[in-house]
Design an enzyme around this catalytic site. Structure first.
Site, PDB file in Angstrom:
ATOM      1  N   ARG A 191     -99.321 -67.199 138.261  1.00 27.72           N
ATOM      2  CA  ARG A 191     -99.747 -65.795 137.764  1.00 27.72           C
ATOM      3  C   ARG A 191     -98.906 -65.615 136.541  1.00 27.72           C
ATOM      4  NH1 ARG A 191    -102.618 -66.503 141.090  1.00 27.72           N
ATOM      5  NH2 ARG A 191    -103.619 -64.897 142.598  1.00 27.72           N
ATOM      6  N   TYR A 224    -103.730 -55.624 131.852  1.00 32.73           N
ATOM      7  CA  TYR A 224    -102.187 -56.098 132.175  1.00 32.73           C
ATOM      8  C   TYR A 224    -102.539 -57.388 133.063  1.00 32.73           C
ATOM      9  CZ  TYR A 224    -101.342 -50.921 131.506  1.00 32.73           C
ATOM     10  OH  TYR A 224    -101.307 -49.755 131.153  1.00 32.73           O
ATOM     11  N   LYS A 279    -111.508 -50.320 137.463  1.00 32.78           N
ATOM     12  CA  LYS A 279    -111.245 -50.445 136.437  1.00 32.78           C
ATOM     13  C   LYS A 279    -112.030 -50.953 135.346  1.00 32.78           C
ATOM     14  CE  LYS A 279    -107.533 -48.915 136.817  1.00 32.78           C
ATOM     15  NZ  LYS A 279    -106.670 -48.181 136.107  1.00 32.78           N
ATOM     16  N   SER A 288    -106.685 -54.070 133.723  1.00 30.56           N
ATOM     17  CA  SER A 288    -106.177 -55.096 134.549  1.00 30.56           C
ATOM     18  C   SER A 288    -106.921 -56.429 134.364  1.00 30.56           C
ATOM     19  CB  SER A 288    -106.181 -54.610 136.140  1.00 30.56           C
ATOM     20  OG  SER A 288    -106.048 -55.779 136.848  1.00 30.56           O
ATOM     21  N   ASN A 290     -99.388 -59.374 135.344  1.00 29.64           N
ATOM     22  CA  ASN A 290     -98.570 -59.208 136.472  1.00 29.64           C
ATOM     23  C   ASN A 290     -97.454 -58.369 136.108  1.00 29.64           C
ATOM     24  OD1 ASN A 290    -100.741 -61.159 137.506  1.00 29.64           O
ATOM     25  ND2 ASN A 290     -99.694 -60.900 139.526  1.00 29.64           N
ATOM     26  N   LEU A 316     -95.784 -59.727 144.841  1.00 29.40           N
ATOM     27  CA  LEU A 316     -94.754 -60.791 145.220  1.00 29.40           C
ATOM     28  C   LEU A 316     -93.261 -60.205 144.622  1.00 29.40           C
ATOM     29  CD1 LEU A 316     -93.997 -63.824 145.810  1.00 29.40           C
ATOM     30  CD2 LEU A 316     -94.322 -64.248 143.178  1.00 29.40           C
ATOM     31  N   PHE A 326    -102.509 -43.439 132.560  1.00 27.73           N
ATOM     32  CA  PHE A 326    -102.216 -44.655 133.755  1.00 27.73           C
ATOM     33  C   PHE A 326    -102.728 -44.235 135.109  1.00 27.73           C
ATOM     34  CE2 PHE A 326     -98.601 -44.858 130.653  1.00 27.73           C
ATOM     35  CZ  PHE A 326     -98.743 -46.476 130.601  1.00 27.73           C
ATOM     36  N   ASP A 356    -107.526 -64.321 146.660  1.00 27.19           N
ATOM     37  CA  ASP A 356    -106.401 -64.585 145.518  1.00 27.19           C
ATOM     38  C   ASP A 356    -107.044 -65.850 145.237  1.00 27.19           C
ATOM     39  OD1 ASP A 356    -104.539 -62.859 146.095  1.00 27.19           O
ATOM     40  OD2 ASP A 356    -103.166 -64.303 146.857  1.00 27.19           O
ATOM     41  N   TYR A 415    -111.219 -51.809 143.577  1.00 26.12           N
ATOM     42  CA  TYR A 415    -110.155 -51.296 142.898  1.00 26.12           C
ATOM     43  C   TYR A 415    -110.614 -51.916 141.388  1.00 26.12           C
ATOM     44  CZ  TYR A 415    -106.140 -51.833 139.845  1.00 26.12           C
ATOM     45  OH  TYR A 415    -105.257 -51.847 139.051  1.00 26.12           O
TER      46      TYR A 415
HETATM   47  N1  LIG Z   1     -98.923 -52.496 138.653  1.00 28.58           N
HETATM   48  C1  LIG Z   1     -99.800 -53.506 138.396  1.00 28.58           C
HETATM   49  O1  LIG Z   1     -99.701 -54.528 138.976  1.00 28.58           O
HETATM   50  C2  LIG Z   1    -101.158 -53.222 137.587  1.00 28.58           C
HETATM   51  C3  LIG Z   1    -101.688 -54.249 137.113  1.00 28.58           C
HETATM   52  C4  LIG Z   1    -102.818 -54.014 136.160  1.00 28.58           C
HETATM   53  C5  LIG Z   1    -103.229 -52.772 136.114  1.00 28.58           C
HETATM   54  N2  LIG Z   1    -102.503 -51.506 136.605  1.00 28.58           N
HETATM   55  C6  LIG Z   1    -102.809 -50.333 136.275  1.00 28.58           C
HETATM   56  O2  LIG Z   1    -101.814 -49.561 135.630  1.00 28.58           O
HETATM   57  C7  LIG Z   1    -101.823 -47.956 136.036  1.00 28.58           C
HETATM   58  C8  LIG Z   1    -100.349 -47.848 136.405  1.00 28.58           C
HETATM   59  O3  LIG Z   1    -100.058 -48.479 137.571  1.00 28.58           O
HETATM   60  P1  LIG Z   1     -98.819 -48.496 138.163  1.00 28.58           P
HETATM   61  O4  LIG Z   1     -98.418 -49.947 138.716  1.00 28.58           O
HETATM   62  O5  LIG Z   1     -97.807 -47.807 137.480  1.00 28.58           O
HETATM   63  O6  LIG Z   1     -98.916 -47.456 139.566  1.00 28.58           O
HETATM   64  P2  LIG Z   1     -98.352 -46.306 139.997  1.00 28.58           P
HETATM   65  O7  LIG Z   1     -98.990 -46.049 141.357  1.00 28.58           O
HETATM   66  O8  LIG Z   1     -96.913 -46.388 140.073  1.00 28.58           O
HETATM   67  O9  LIG Z   1     -98.529 -45.248 139.086  1.00 28.58           O
HETATM   68  C9  LIG Z   1     -99.958 -44.370 139.056  1.00 28.58           C
HETATM   69  C10 LIG Z   1     -99.755 -42.717 138.771  1.00 28.58           C
HETATM   70  O10 LIG Z   1    -100.692 -42.226 138.984  1.00 28.58           O
HETATM   71  C11 LIG Z   1    -100.536 -41.196 139.755  1.00 28.58           C
HETATM   72  N3  LIG Z   1    -101.918 -40.653 140.169  1.00 28.58           N
HETATM   73  C12 LIG Z   1    -102.964 -41.410 140.844  1.00 28.58           C
HETATM   74  N4  LIG Z   1    -104.208 -40.664 140.687  1.00 28.58           N
HETATM   75  C13 LIG Z   1    -103.766 -39.569 140.056  1.00 28.58           C
HETATM   76  C14 LIG Z   1    -104.720 -38.374 139.827  1.00 28.58           C
HETATM   77  N5  LIG Z   1    -105.858 -38.154 140.381  1.00 28.58           N
HETATM   78  N6  LIG Z   1    -104.173 -37.349 139.197  1.00 28.58           N
HETATM   79  C15 LIG Z   1    -102.705 -37.384 138.669  1.00 28.58           C
HETATM   80  N7  LIG Z   1    -102.249 -38.524 139.077  1.00 28.58           N
HETATM   81  C16 LIG Z   1    -102.564 -39.398 139.615  1.00 28.58           C
HETATM   82  C17 LIG Z   1     -99.727 -41.570 140.942  1.00 28.58           C
HETATM   83  O11 LIG Z   1     -99.184 -40.458 141.487  1.00 28.58           O
HETATM   84  C18 LIG Z   1     -98.701 -42.433 140.078  1.00 28.58           C
HETATM   85  O12 LIG Z   1     -97.541 -41.645 139.771  1.00 28.58           O
HETATM   86  C19 LIG Z   1    -102.863 -47.843 136.954  1.00 28.58           C
HETATM   87  O13 LIG Z   1    -104.113 -47.605 136.259  1.00 28.58           O
HETATM   88  C20 LIG Z   1    -102.974 -49.381 137.337  1.00 28.58           C
HETATM   89  O14 LIG Z   1    -104.498 -49.418 137.935  1.00 28.58           O
HETATM   90  C21 LIG Z   1    -101.281 -51.870 137.248  1.00 28.58           C
HETATM   91  O1  LIG Z   2     -96.127 -61.498 149.866  1.00 29.59           O
HETATM   92  C1  LIG Z   2     -96.346 -62.243 149.017  1.00 29.59           C
HETATM   93  C2  LIG Z   2     -97.139 -61.567 147.682  1.00 29.59           C
HETATM   94  C3  LIG Z   2     -97.857 -62.430 146.933  1.00 29.59           C
HETATM   95  N1  LIG Z   2     -97.798 -63.800 146.918  1.00 29.59           N
HETATM   96  C4  LIG Z   2     -98.634 -64.452 145.922  1.00 29.59           C
HETATM   97  O2  LIG Z   2     -97.784 -64.101 144.680  1.00 29.59           O
HETATM   98  C5  LIG Z   2     -98.874 -64.241 143.631  1.00 29.59           C
HETATM   99  C6  LIG Z   2     -98.694 -62.776 143.015  1.00 29.59           C
HETATM  100  O3  LIG Z   2     -99.402 -61.983 144.076  1.00 29.59           O
HETATM  101  P1  LIG Z   2     -99.522 -60.526 143.807  1.00 29.59           P
HETATM  102  O4  LIG Z   2     -97.780 -60.017 143.267  1.00 29.59           O
HETATM  103  O5  LIG Z   2     -99.804 -59.637 144.696  1.00 29.59           O
HETATM  104  O6  LIG Z   2    -100.241 -60.304 142.169  1.00 29.59           O
HETATM  105  P2  LIG Z   2    -101.675 -60.609 142.097  1.00 29.59           P
HETATM  106  O7  LIG Z   2    -102.380 -61.042 143.503  1.00 29.59           O
HETATM  107  O8  LIG Z   2    -101.935 -61.498 141.162  1.00 29.59           O
HETATM  108  O9  LIG Z   2    -102.375 -59.424 141.697  1.00 29.59           O
HETATM  109  C7  LIG Z   2    -101.894 -58.352 140.987  1.00 29.59           C
HETATM  110  O10 LIG Z   2    -102.256 -58.423 139.556  1.00 29.59           O
HETATM  111  C8  LIG Z   2    -103.749 -58.209 139.351  1.00 29.59           C
HETATM  112  C9  LIG Z   2    -103.874 -58.628 137.873  1.00 29.59           C
HETATM  113  O11 LIG Z   2    -103.405 -57.786 137.225  1.00 29.59           O
HETATM  114  C10 LIG Z   2    -103.969 -56.677 139.428  1.00 29.59           C
HETATM  115  O12 LIG Z   2    -105.179 -56.527 139.715  1.00 29.59           O
HETATM  116  C11 LIG Z   2    -103.410 -56.600 141.116  1.00 29.59           C
HETATM  117  O13 LIG Z   2    -103.806 -55.048 141.233  1.00 29.59           O
HETATM  118  C12 LIG Z   2    -102.088 -56.841 141.195  1.00 29.59           C
HETATM  119  O14 LIG Z   2    -101.672 -56.614 142.661  1.00 29.59           O
HETATM  120  C13 LIG Z   2    -100.175 -64.666 144.100  1.00 29.59           C
HETATM  121  O15 LIG Z   2    -100.148 -65.997 144.209  1.00 29.59           O
HETATM  122  C14 LIG Z   2    -100.066 -64.242 145.810  1.00 29.59           C
HETATM  123  O16 LIG Z   2    -100.602 -65.018 146.550  1.00 29.59           O
HETATM  124  C15 LIG Z   2     -97.231 -64.281 148.038  1.00 29.59           C
HETATM  125  O17 LIG Z   2     -97.230 -65.674 148.155  1.00 29.59           O
HETATM  126  N2  LIG Z   2     -96.497 -63.600 149.009  1.00 29.59           N
END
Ligand SMILES: NC(=O)c1ccc[n+]([C@@H]2O[C@H](COP(=O)([O-])OP(=O)(O)OC[C@H]3O[C@@H](n4cnc5c(N)ncnc54)[C@H](O)[C@@H]3O)[C@@H](O)[C@H]2O)c1
Ligand SMILES: O=c1ccn([C@@H]2O[C@H](COP(=O)(O)OP(=O)(O)O[C@H]3O[C@H](CO)[C@@H](O)[C@H](O)[C@H]3O)[C@@H](O)[C@H]2O)c(=O)[nH]1
Length: 340
Positions: free
Chosen positions: A231, A177, A153, A124, A179, A200, A80, A295, A149
């Site tokens: 989403r 993943y 990925k 993602s 959202n 959001l 992760f 967006d 970013y």
């Molecule tokens: N949350 C989302 O919306 C979302 C959507 C799609 C994909 N992802 C992917 O899922 C994964 C986890 O996301 P999350 O939301 O849990 O994020 P998060 O930031 O909560 O978790 C990531 C963790 O990785 C650790 N980390 C970062 N760089 C590191 C490094 N070089 N060495 C050791 N630890 C490190 C951070 O401290 C953190 O605890 C990420 O790879 C992210 O890109 C997240």
């Molecule tokens: O304050 C806010 C935040 C978001 N939105 C809207 O809510 C929706 C969802 O937004 P957000 O929660 O930011 O998710 P995404 O923009 O879909 O992006 C997320 O989901 C992507 C697909 O997994 C990942 O790549 C991104 O890192 C992650 O932030 C979108 O229509 C935004 O325009 C608002 O209207 N107001």
């Protein structure tokens, strides 16, 4: 035999650790705590009643990584650890490529060195190109992320695909993943963003708890039923369960596998606001403002490959996502706090 979870103190990682421990795996967390707290791991132990081997280490620190692999008998890695803020990645591309790409390469080199060839990788929906018209994204939809970013990925996926082509003994599951939202139903672990939330659901929960005045809805003129962006929100516990299925898959069946993890159902921003109001009993004041750059109108998964290939499907609906996000926020208004 243990599973290394890189980024296991983070939002999705901590929830996955709970499911792994409950399923009987030994868990080794490697996290540099750059975007998380040690407390999250303590709470994972509290929820499960089991111990986690925690290593505060950076994936870019090769000797530290080697020590972890030397200390534990590692069966597989769930990876992760990454930086994940889209806007920040535009400002700091080198830091993002270095952390996410160099980190992934160094992890894989160390895995190979210790004969560990099973990895589940966090990708993602952001790797997909924006489709011409709204349609569910399948794993072979065209790719084309539009920010650094997203490109990290995507590059991570390419590196793993090449690794598998060079050595088919590798078992690799790439999970895209949609959202992720919500929290563990205990209310003890959840999403703890630093500063003003970009996403959001954490923004809504902070409005609900009184930390922010009102939600800005980014765009009311999208070609969607109510004009706001749509989403595919997925409960983080469903997502965590998907990782266990992916782990089963690569432990029994090496190969390079790619799966969407989403529900297949899209919700608009205003539908999420309404669902959250029902779940929390709180009013969420909002203002419709201009669109946020980058967006898209609509983004949702075709989740059938994960259903057929992993026997996994999301089971938790939007009400449960909102109720669990709310419980976490209400019980932890400051997240994990200012401590470690
Ligand atoms: N949350 C989302 O919306 C979302 C959507 C799609 C994909 N992802 C992917 O899922 C994964 C986890 O996301 P999350 O939301 O849990 O994020 P998060 O930031 O909560 O978790 C990531 C963790 O990785 C650790 N980390 C970062 N760089 C590191 C490094 N070089 N060495 C050791 N630890 C490190 C951070 O401290 C953190 O605890 C990420 O790879 C992210 O890109 C997240
Ligand atoms: O304050 C806010 C935040 C978001 N939105 C809207 O809510 C929706 C969802 O937004 P957000 O929660 O930011 O998710 P995404 O923009 O879909 O992006 C997320 O989901 C992507 C697909 O997994 C990942 O790549 C991104 O890192 C992650 O932030 C979108 O229509 C935004 O325009 C608002 O209207 N107001």
């Amino acid at each position: 035999m243990a599973i290394i979870v890189t980024g296991g103190a983070g939002y999705i990682g901590s929830h996955t650790c709970v499911e792994l421990l409950n399923a009987g795996y030994d868990v080794v967390v490697v996290d540099n705590l750059s975007n998380s707290h040690r407390e999250a791991v303590r709470r994972v132990e509290e929820i499960t009643g089991r111990k986690v081997a925690f290593h505060e280490a950076d994936l870019l620190d090769k000797p530290a990584l080697e020590r972890v692999f030397r200390e534990h008998k590692v069966e597989a890695v769930i990876h992760f650890a990454a930086l994940k803020a889209v806007g920040e990645s535009v400002e700091m591309p080198l830091e993002y490529y270095w952390n996410n790409i160099a980190g992934t390469i160094q992890l894989c080199q160390t895995m190979r060195q210790f004969g560990v060839k099973k990895i589940v990788y966090s990708s993602s929906a952001t790797v997909y190109a924006v489709p011409d018209s709204p349609r569910p994204l399948t794993e072979d939809s065209p790719l084309g992320p539009i920010n650094p970013y997203g490109r990290t990925k995507w590059m991570g996926e390419l590196i793993l695909r090449d690794l598998h082509a060079a050595d088919p003994e590798w078992g690799i599951a790439v999970l895209r993943y949609f959202n992720p939202v919500g929290a563990h139903p205990s209310g003890r672990i959840g999403e703890d963003p630093e500063g003003i939330p970009n996403n959001l659901m954490p923004y809504i929960t902070q409005v609900a708890v009184g930390q922010r005045e009102r939600l800005n809805v980014f765009g009311g003129d999208y070609p969607t039923p109510d004009g706001t962006g749509v989403r595919d929100y997925i409960h983080v516990v469903d997502l965590a369960e998907g990782h266990l299925k992916a782990l089963d898959k690569i432990l029994t069946n090496p190969g390079y596998h790619v799966y969407n993890l989403g529900t297949g159902r899209g919700y608009s921003v205003l539908e999420v606001v309404a669902a959250f109001e029902r779940a929390s009993g709180r009013k969420i004041p909002y203002t419709i403002v201009g669109r946020r750059p980058g967006d898209t109108a609509v983004c949702y998964a075709d989740p059938s490959a994960a259903r057929d290939g992993l026997g996994w499907a999301a089971t938790r609906g939007i009400e449960e996502m909102c109720a669990d996000a709310w419980r976490w926020q209400r019980q932890n208004p400051e997240g994990y706090g200012n401590g470690e």
